[in-house]
Write an enzyme that holds these catalytic residues in place. Sequence first.
Site, PDB file in Angstrom:
ATOM      1  N   TYR A 156       0.675  -1.193  -0.092  1.00  0.00           N
ATOM      2  CA  TYR A 156       0.136  -0.185  -0.025  1.00  0.00           C
ATOM      3  C   TYR A 156       0.985   1.139   0.061  1.00  0.00           C
ATOM      4  O   TYR A 156       0.688   2.137  -0.958  1.00  0.00           O
ATOM      5  CB  TYR A 156      -0.716  -0.127   1.367  1.00  0.00           C
ATOM      6  CG  TYR A 156      -1.927   0.945   1.379  1.00  0.00           C
ATOM      7  CD1 TYR A 156      -2.861   1.251   0.651  1.00  0.00           C
ATOM      8  CD2 TYR A 156      -1.559   2.166   2.274  1.00  0.00           C
ATOM      9  CE1 TYR A 156      -4.126   2.291   0.797  1.00  0.00           C
ATOM     10  CE2 TYR A 156      -2.527   3.451   2.273  1.00  0.00           C
ATOM     11  CZ  TYR A 156      -3.786   3.243   1.535  1.00  0.00           C
ATOM     12  OH  TYR A 156      -4.693   4.183   1.679  1.00  0.00           O
ATOM     13  N   LYS A 160       1.138   4.364  -2.940  1.00  0.00           N
ATOM     14  CA  LYS A 160       0.799   5.582  -2.635  1.00  0.00           C
ATOM     15  C   LYS A 160       2.014   6.525  -2.714  1.00  0.00           C
ATOM     16  O   LYS A 160       1.697   7.706  -3.237  1.00  0.00           O
ATOM     17  CB  LYS A 160       0.428   5.864  -1.121  1.00  0.00           C
ATOM     18  CG  LYS A 160      -0.857   5.114  -0.966  1.00  0.00           C
ATOM     19  CD  LYS A 160      -2.183   5.498  -1.697  1.00  0.00           C
ATOM     20  CE  LYS A 160      -3.430   4.965  -1.620  1.00  0.00           C
ATOM     21  NZ  LYS A 160      -4.517   5.525  -2.467  1.00  0.00           N
TER      22      LYS A 160
HETATM   23  P1  NAD Z   1     -13.369   2.515   1.048  1.00  0.00           P
HETATM   24  O1  NAD Z   1     -12.936   1.178   0.984  1.00  0.00           O
HETATM   25  O2  NAD Z   1     -14.305   3.201   1.972  1.00  0.00           O
HETATM   26  O3  NAD Z   1     -13.924   2.953  -0.432  1.00  0.00           O
HETATM   27  C1  NAD Z   1     -13.089   2.756  -1.737  1.00  0.00           C
HETATM   28  C2  NAD Z   1     -14.123   2.713  -2.736  1.00  0.00           C
HETATM   29  O4  NAD Z   1     -13.253   2.225  -4.125  1.00  0.00           O
HETATM   30  C3  NAD Z   1     -15.105   1.461  -2.635  1.00  0.00           C
HETATM   31  O5  NAD Z   1     -16.196   2.113  -3.145  1.00  0.00           O
HETATM   32  C4  NAD Z   1     -14.685   0.441  -3.762  1.00  0.00           C
HETATM   33  O6  NAD Z   1     -15.716  -0.292  -4.226  1.00  0.00           O
HETATM   34  C5  NAD Z   1     -13.995   1.271  -4.731  1.00  0.00           C
HETATM   35  N1  NAD Z   1     -12.850   0.418  -5.599  1.00  0.00           N
HETATM   36  C6  NAD Z   1     -12.384  -0.430  -5.083  1.00  0.00           C
HETATM   37  N2  NAD Z   1     -11.495  -0.962  -6.093  1.00  0.00           N
HETATM   38  C7  NAD Z   1     -11.833  -0.154  -7.091  1.00  0.00           C
HETATM   39  C8  NAD Z   1     -11.341  -0.726  -8.348  1.00  0.00           C
HETATM   40  N3  NAD Z   1     -10.591  -1.633  -9.022  1.00  0.00           N
HETATM   41  N4  NAD Z   1     -12.179   0.266  -9.410  1.00  0.00           N
HETATM   42  C9  NAD Z   1     -13.093   0.974  -9.043  1.00  0.00           C
HETATM   43  N5  NAD Z   1     -13.445   1.332  -7.625  1.00  0.00           N
HETATM   44  C10 NAD Z   1     -12.794   0.439  -6.884  1.00  0.00           C
HETATM   45  O7  NAD Z   1     -12.082   3.446   1.130  1.00  0.00           O
HETATM   46  P2  NAD Z   1     -11.884   4.888   1.558  1.00  0.00           P
HETATM   47  O8  NAD Z   1     -11.246   5.066   2.846  1.00  0.00           O
HETATM   48  O9  NAD Z   1     -13.000   5.794   1.043  1.00  0.00           O
HETATM   49  O10 NAD Z   1     -10.653   5.374   0.434  1.00  0.00           O
HETATM   50  C11 NAD Z   1     -10.490   6.123  -0.716  1.00  0.00           C
HETATM   51  C12 NAD Z   1      -9.250   6.389  -1.044  1.00  0.00           C
HETATM   52  O11 NAD Z   1      -8.476   7.245  -0.153  1.00  0.00           O
HETATM   53  C13 NAD Z   1      -8.281   5.257  -1.342  1.00  0.00           C
HETATM   54  O12 NAD Z   1      -7.554   5.474  -2.477  1.00  0.00           O
HETATM   55  C14 NAD Z   1      -7.351   5.202  -0.007  1.00  0.00           C
HETATM   56  O13 NAD Z   1      -6.152   4.218  -0.091  1.00  0.00           O
HETATM   57  C15 NAD Z   1      -7.315   6.626   0.415  1.00  0.00           C
HETATM   58  N6  NAD Z   1      -6.930   6.836   1.607  1.00  0.00           N
HETATM   59  C16 NAD Z   1      -7.905   6.411   2.589  1.00  0.00           C
HETATM   60  C17 NAD Z   1      -7.575   6.638   3.937  1.00  0.00           C
HETATM   61  C18 NAD Z   1      -8.498   6.649   5.171  1.00  0.00           C
HETATM   62  O14 NAD Z   1      -8.078   6.345   6.218  1.00  0.00           O
HETATM   63  N7  NAD Z   1      -9.662   5.764   5.068  1.00  0.00           N
HETATM   64  C19 NAD Z   1      -6.341   7.201   4.356  1.00  0.00           C
HETATM   65  C20 NAD Z   1      -5.340   7.653   3.291  1.00  0.00           C
HETATM   66  C21 NAD Z   1      -5.853   7.155   1.919  1.00  0.00           C
END
Ligand code: NAD
Length: 248
Positions: A156, A160
């Site tokens: 991961y 990133k």
């Molecule tokens: P989440 O798991 O709640 O939502 C992610 C969404 O992406 C889901 O709806 C999922 O179905 C969709 N998805 C997954 N694989 C996919 C694909 N191959 N094609 C299209 N859609 C796809 O995650 P989140 O927490 O909302 O995270 C969103 C982004 O933010 C991600 O890139 C994550 O890495 C990043 N992020 C999140 C956090 C956190 O603390 N939640 C921290 C840093 C970065």
Amino acid sequence: MKLLEGKTALITGASRGIGRAIAEKFASEGANLILTDLFYDDNAKALVDQLSATGVKVKMYASDASKFDQAQNVVDEAAKEFGQIHILVNNAGITRDTLLMRMTEDQWDLVINVNLKSVFNLTKAVQSLMLKQRYGSIINMSSVVGVSGNAGQANYSASKAGIVGFTKSVARELGSRNIRCNAIAPGFILTEMTDKLPEDVRKEWAEKIPLKRGGTPDEVAKVALFLASDLSSYVSGQVIQVCGAMLT
Ligand code: NAD
């Protein structure tokens, strides 16, 4: 005048979490929306109805962002339907956390493909439209662990960190055509992704954060709105951390 009136935004992984919050924020500022996620299920349909009710045009596509051809197809279809795409938010992402000792090749490949290759796929697909328009804002969802690294997240964190290099390169390459490219690096945000962590781990994370809490998806969406709109017209090639001072 709303901040995104007359603009069309494409957001990947938009049916829940941070992507959904960004879709809601952009709709409230007048943007038409092209949304993608893996499935077009009842939850996604309800989101489309909710956003359409605000008066903007919304279309959702079931599409796997990690697949090059599917990304191109979505952009081709959306371009026919919407004409232009001004904003791209590469938000789709997954985790497959485990120590390197136990990490399988599949866990590595899947995370790199969904988190990093997807950013290449969609950016490449919208590039010619944005070049013709001489206008674009691309926002890539990185993470603080892309900057700091994290034990148990080698796949991961690498994906990133790759996004950061990609973002800065695209900003340099496309800047002369008025296309901006920035990354957001969220810290610990309360979504289904972090809900999967055990309660004690979540508490421990919150304790370490100077603001003493996890962030909300809406707090990330507000930064995405800044980067998407002309409020940030001279901001490009940057990584903005949204982490409550977790990483300084
Ligand atoms: P989440 O798991 O709640 O939502 C992610 C969404 O992406 C889901 O709806 C999922 O179905 C969709 N998805 C997954 N694989 C996919 C694909 N191959 N094609 C299209 N859609 C796809 O995650 P989140 O927490 O909302 O995270 C969103 C982004 O933010 C991600 O890139 C994550 O890495 C990043 N992020 C999140 C956090 C956190 O603390 N939640 C921290 C840093 C970065």
